[in-house]
Write a protein that holds these residues in place. Structure first.
Motif, PDB file in Angstrom:
ATOM      1  N   ARG A 257       0.820  -1.219   0.000  1.00 40.93           N
ATOM      2  CA  ARG A 257       0.000   0.000   0.000  1.00 40.93           C
ATOM      3  C   ARG A 257       0.857   1.274   0.000  1.00 40.93           C
ATOM      4  N   MET A 258       2.045   1.212   0.602  1.00 36.70           N
ATOM      5  CA  MET A 258       2.908   2.385   0.594  1.00 36.70           C
ATOM      6  C   MET A 258       3.336   2.731  -0.831  1.00 36.70           C
ATOM      7  N   LEU A 259       3.735   1.701  -1.602  1.00 43.20           N
ATOM      8  CA  LEU A 259       4.137   1.944  -2.992  1.00 43.20           C
ATOM      9  C   LEU A 259       2.955   2.420  -3.831  1.00 43.20           C
ATOM     10  N   ILE A 260       1.767   1.920  -3.524  1.00 42.79           N
ATOM     11  CA  ILE A 260       0.574   2.378  -4.243  1.00 42.79           C
ATOM     12  C   ILE A 260       0.340   3.858  -3.972  1.00 42.79           C
ATOM     13  N   ARG A 261       0.460   4.269  -2.714  1.00 42.55           N
ATOM     14  CA  ARG A 261       0.286   5.689  -2.390  1.00 42.55           C
ATOM     15  C   ARG A 261       1.338   6.544  -3.091  1.00 42.55           C
ATOM     16  N   ARG A 262       2.578   6.063  -3.120  1.00 46.46           N
ATOM     17  CA  ARG A 262       3.628   6.784  -3.839  1.00 46.46           C
ATOM     18  C   ARG A 262       3.298   6.884  -5.322  1.00 46.46           C
ATOM     19  N   GLY A 263       2.758   5.801  -5.868  1.00 50.00           N
ATOM     20  CA  GLY A 263       2.386   5.803  -7.280  1.00 50.00           C
ATOM     21  C   GLY A 263       1.275   6.789  -7.583  1.00 50.00           C
ATOM     22  N   PHE A 264       0.262   6.820  -6.725  1.00 51.14           N
ATOM     23  CA  PHE A 264      -0.825   7.790  -6.908  1.00 51.14           C
ATOM     24  C   PHE A 264      -0.294   9.226  -6.849  1.00 51.14           C
ATOM     25  N   ALA A 265       0.608   9.493  -5.903  1.00 54.07           N
ATOM     26  CA  ALA A 265       1.162  10.848  -5.756  1.00 54.07           C
ATOM     27  C   ALA A 265       1.980  11.230  -6.983  1.00 54.07           C
ATOM     28  N   ALA A 266       2.786  10.297  -7.499  1.00 55.55           N
ATOM     29  CA  ALA A 266       3.586  10.587  -8.692  1.00 55.55           C
ATOM     30  C   ALA A 266       2.690  10.802  -9.910  1.00 55.55           C
ATOM     31  N   LEU A 267       1.596  10.035 -10.007  1.00 52.38           N
ATOM     32  CA  LEU A 267       0.671  10.212 -11.118  1.00 52.38           C
ATOM     33  C   LEU A 267      -0.004  11.580 -11.045  1.00 52.38           C
ATOM     34  N   ALA A 268      -0.337  12.014  -9.844  1.00 49.56           N
ATOM     35  CA  ALA A 268      -0.924  13.349  -9.685  1.00 49.56           C
ATOM     36  C   ALA A 268       0.060  14.436 -10.128  1.00 49.56           C
ATOM     37  N   ARG A 269       1.350  14.246  -9.816  1.00 51.24           N
ATOM     38  CA  ARG A 269       2.354  15.211 -10.265  1.00 51.24           C
ATOM     39  C   ARG A 269       2.480  15.194 -11.790  1.00 51.24           C
ATOM     40  N   ALA A 270       2.404  14.001 -12.377  1.00 56.01           N
ATOM     41  CA  ALA A 270       2.465  13.895 -13.842  1.00 56.01           C
ATOM     42  C   ALA A 270       1.283  14.611 -14.484  1.00 56.01           C
ATOM     43  N   LEU A 283       0.092   7.536 -19.160  1.00 55.06           N
ATOM     44  CA  LEU A 283      -1.100   6.761 -19.511  1.00 55.06           C
ATOM     45  C   LEU A 283      -0.991   5.331 -18.978  1.00 55.06           C
ATOM     46  N   GLN A 284       0.185   4.737 -19.083  1.00 56.93           N
ATOM     47  CA  GLN A 284       0.362   3.392 -18.523  1.00 56.93           C
ATOM     48  C   GLN A 284       0.221   3.416 -17.003  1.00 56.93           C
ATOM     49  N   ALA A 285       0.695   4.487 -16.386  1.00 58.46           N
ATOM     50  CA  ALA A 285       0.526   4.615 -14.935  1.00 58.46           C
ATOM     51  C   ALA A 285      -0.951   4.730 -14.579  1.00 58.46           C
ATOM     52  N   ALA A 286      -1.722   5.450 -15.402  1.00 60.82           N
ATOM     53  CA  ALA A 286      -3.162   5.568 -15.156  1.00 60.82           C
ATOM     54  C   ALA A 286      -3.842   4.209 -15.264  1.00 60.82           C
ATOM     55  N   ILE A 287      -3.379   3.380 -16.193  1.00 64.55           N
ATOM     56  CA  ILE A 287      -3.920   2.019 -16.313  1.00 64.55           C
ATOM     57  C   ILE A 287      -3.591   1.215 -15.063  1.00 64.55           C
ATOM     58  N   ALA A 288      -2.335   1.298 -14.609  1.00 63.24           N
ATOM     59  CA  ALA A 288      -1.945   0.586 -13.383  1.00 63.24           C
ATOM     60  C   ALA A 288      -2.741   1.084 -12.184  1.00 63.24           C
ATOM     61  N   ALA A 289      -3.053   2.389 -12.174  1.00 64.36           N
ATOM     62  CA  ALA A 289      -3.833   2.947 -11.068  1.00 64.36           C
ATOM     63  C   ALA A 289      -5.242   2.368 -11.043  1.00 64.36           C
ATOM     64  N   CYS A 290      -5.811   2.096 -12.212  1.00 66.01           N
ATOM     65  CA  CYS A 290      -7.142   1.470 -12.257  1.00 66.01           C
ATOM     66  C   CYS A 290      -7.121   0.125 -11.541  1.00 66.01           C
ATOM     67  N   HIS A 291      -6.066  -0.656 -11.766  1.00 71.52           N
ATOM     68  CA  HIS A 291      -5.949  -1.945 -11.073  1.00 71.52           C
ATOM     69  C   HIS A 291      -5.773  -1.734  -9.573  1.00 71.52           C
TER      70      HIS A 291
END
Length: 402
Positions: A257-270, A283-291
């Motif tokens: 869950r920590m890496l997921i939160r980091r991923g969401f934060a990085a996607l928001a910056r993108a 766009l690939q990060a947005a797909i991963a975020a859906c999962h």
């Protein structure tokens, strides 16, 4: 595992990645000769890096411009004992690796050569693994690597992280390299292990360092987000004996869950830096975020994923993207719709020996109730796969169709 760090440390001194690779090999040979007598040191990586650097310093001393080069290296480098070498500082290692990536991605090289050389130096991949990763013949990749080293040496390319427009020109290749290194760690092309965690860690660390260096670049944050989100699933991707576990069967309680939160934060910056138009990595990060947002496999928003793959196919068209889009469409609209897209890719030269093409087709045929045909596709996929774990998985799926 230590090879990229050793090469990077030596390259900072000799300013030649080809010579640095030879020095790294010399250090490894020295370890094979000395460690059986003296024992393995407490920090083997620091010992190896120091040994390569000492050889690099000796080489610089023998050169005509010894005084100037030695001043760049620093007076303390030549006398520092291996176990006290400055390369034990993780930040210094990151900087050296980043310099190595940008050096190997210099504009004097073709885009294909940049990717091949950096995968070789940074990822420690074999020529065969690189060929598999970039979907190119092995002899072609071998020639790219040799010619790239010669070109960098002949042009005197500096070992540095560039600034301004020069950095921007190299950024695309750098992102591609980091992405491919992560992919090789995430699903190894060959060998007995499906995961190579050290490669994933190196790629993720580089993506984070790059995001700190270039905070205004949307795609840098997009790549960081993608790798954070993909890495969050690592613990759930293998079973007790190392066998692959497919996405549908993974325990999401094991996702980090920590890496997921980091991923969401990085996607928001993108998204904030993109100006409204996400690039391929975002766009690939947005797909991963859906999962990552779905608590169960059944809750996955496949309509959204299919739409995102449509945007990705328009921004960065490739046969592999189309194959992934076919999977998403099959989940959103049914297996028949997905199969039509897969069959349209049958003549793609780049996918001729790509084991995931028959694997995906076999899965769709199973869902359509055509088990006999599916078995043949899984057997073909197993014959093309070079990773033993993946081959076992595909053989098992073929047997299941019986």
């Amino acid at each position: 595992m230590e090879s990229p760090r050793i090469i990077a440390g030596a390259a900072r001194i000799v300013r030649d990645v080809g010579i640095a690779e030879e020095l790294a090999q010399d250090a490894l040979v020295a370890a094979l000769e000395q460690w059986p007598r003296t024992g393995v040191p407490d920090n083997p990586g620091a010992w190896l890096t120091a040994a390569a650097k000492h050889r690099a310093v000796d080489l610089v001393r023998r050169r005509e411009r010894y005084a100037r080069k030695l001043a760049e290296v620093g007076r303390d480098l030549a006398s520092a004992p291996p176990h006290l070498d400055a390369t034990t500082d993780p930040d210094d290692i990151d900087d050296d690796l980043l310099r190595l990536v940008f050096t190997a991605c210099h504009p004097v090289l073709s885009a294909e050569a940049r990717v091949a050389l950096t995968l070789r130096l940074l990822g420690g991949l074999t020529t065969a693994e690189i060929a598999r990763a970039v979907l190119a013949p092995e002899p072609t990749v071998a020639q790219r690597i040799v010619r790239a080293k010669r070109t960098l040496a002949a042009r005197g390319v500096p070992f540095e992280v560039p600034y301004g427009p020069d950095r921007e020109r190299r950024l695309g290749s750098v992102l591609d390299v980091i992405y491919l290194v992560f992919n090789e760690g995430y699903a190894a092309t060959a060998g007995d292990d499906w995961l190579r965690p050290a490669l994933c860690e190196d790629a993720l660390r580089l993506a984070r360092v790059l995001a700190g260096l270039m905070p205004e670049e949307s795609e840098v944050h997009g790549l960081a987000a993608l790798l954070e989100l993909q890495a969050s699933r690592a613990a759930a991707r293998t079973g007790p004996s190392g066998e692959p576990v497919l996405l549908a069967d993974q325990s999401r309680a094991r996702w980090n869950r920590m890496l997921i939160r980091r991923g969401f934060a990085a996607l928001a910056r993108a998204q904030g830096a993109s100006g409204g138009a996400l690039g391929p990595y975002a766009l690939q990060a947005a797909i991963a975020a859906c999962h990552a947002h779905a608590h169960t496999y059944e809750e996955t928003d496949w309509q959204q994923i299919a739409a995102l793959y449509g945007l990705l196919a328009a921004r960065a068209p490739s046969p592999v993207v189309e194959l992934n889009r076919a999977v998403a469409v099959s989940m959103a609209e049914g297996p028949a719709a997905g199969l039509a897209l897969v069959d349209a890719l049958a003549g793609e030269p780049a996918l001729r020996d790509y084991h995931l093409l028959p694997s995906v087709r076999g899965d769709l045929l199973v869902r359509l109730g055509r088990a006999g045909e599916a078995r043949g596709e899984f057997e073909r996929a197993a014959g093309l796969a070079r990773n033993e774990r993946e081959r076992e998985l595909l053989r098992g799926r073929a047997r299941g169709c019986g």
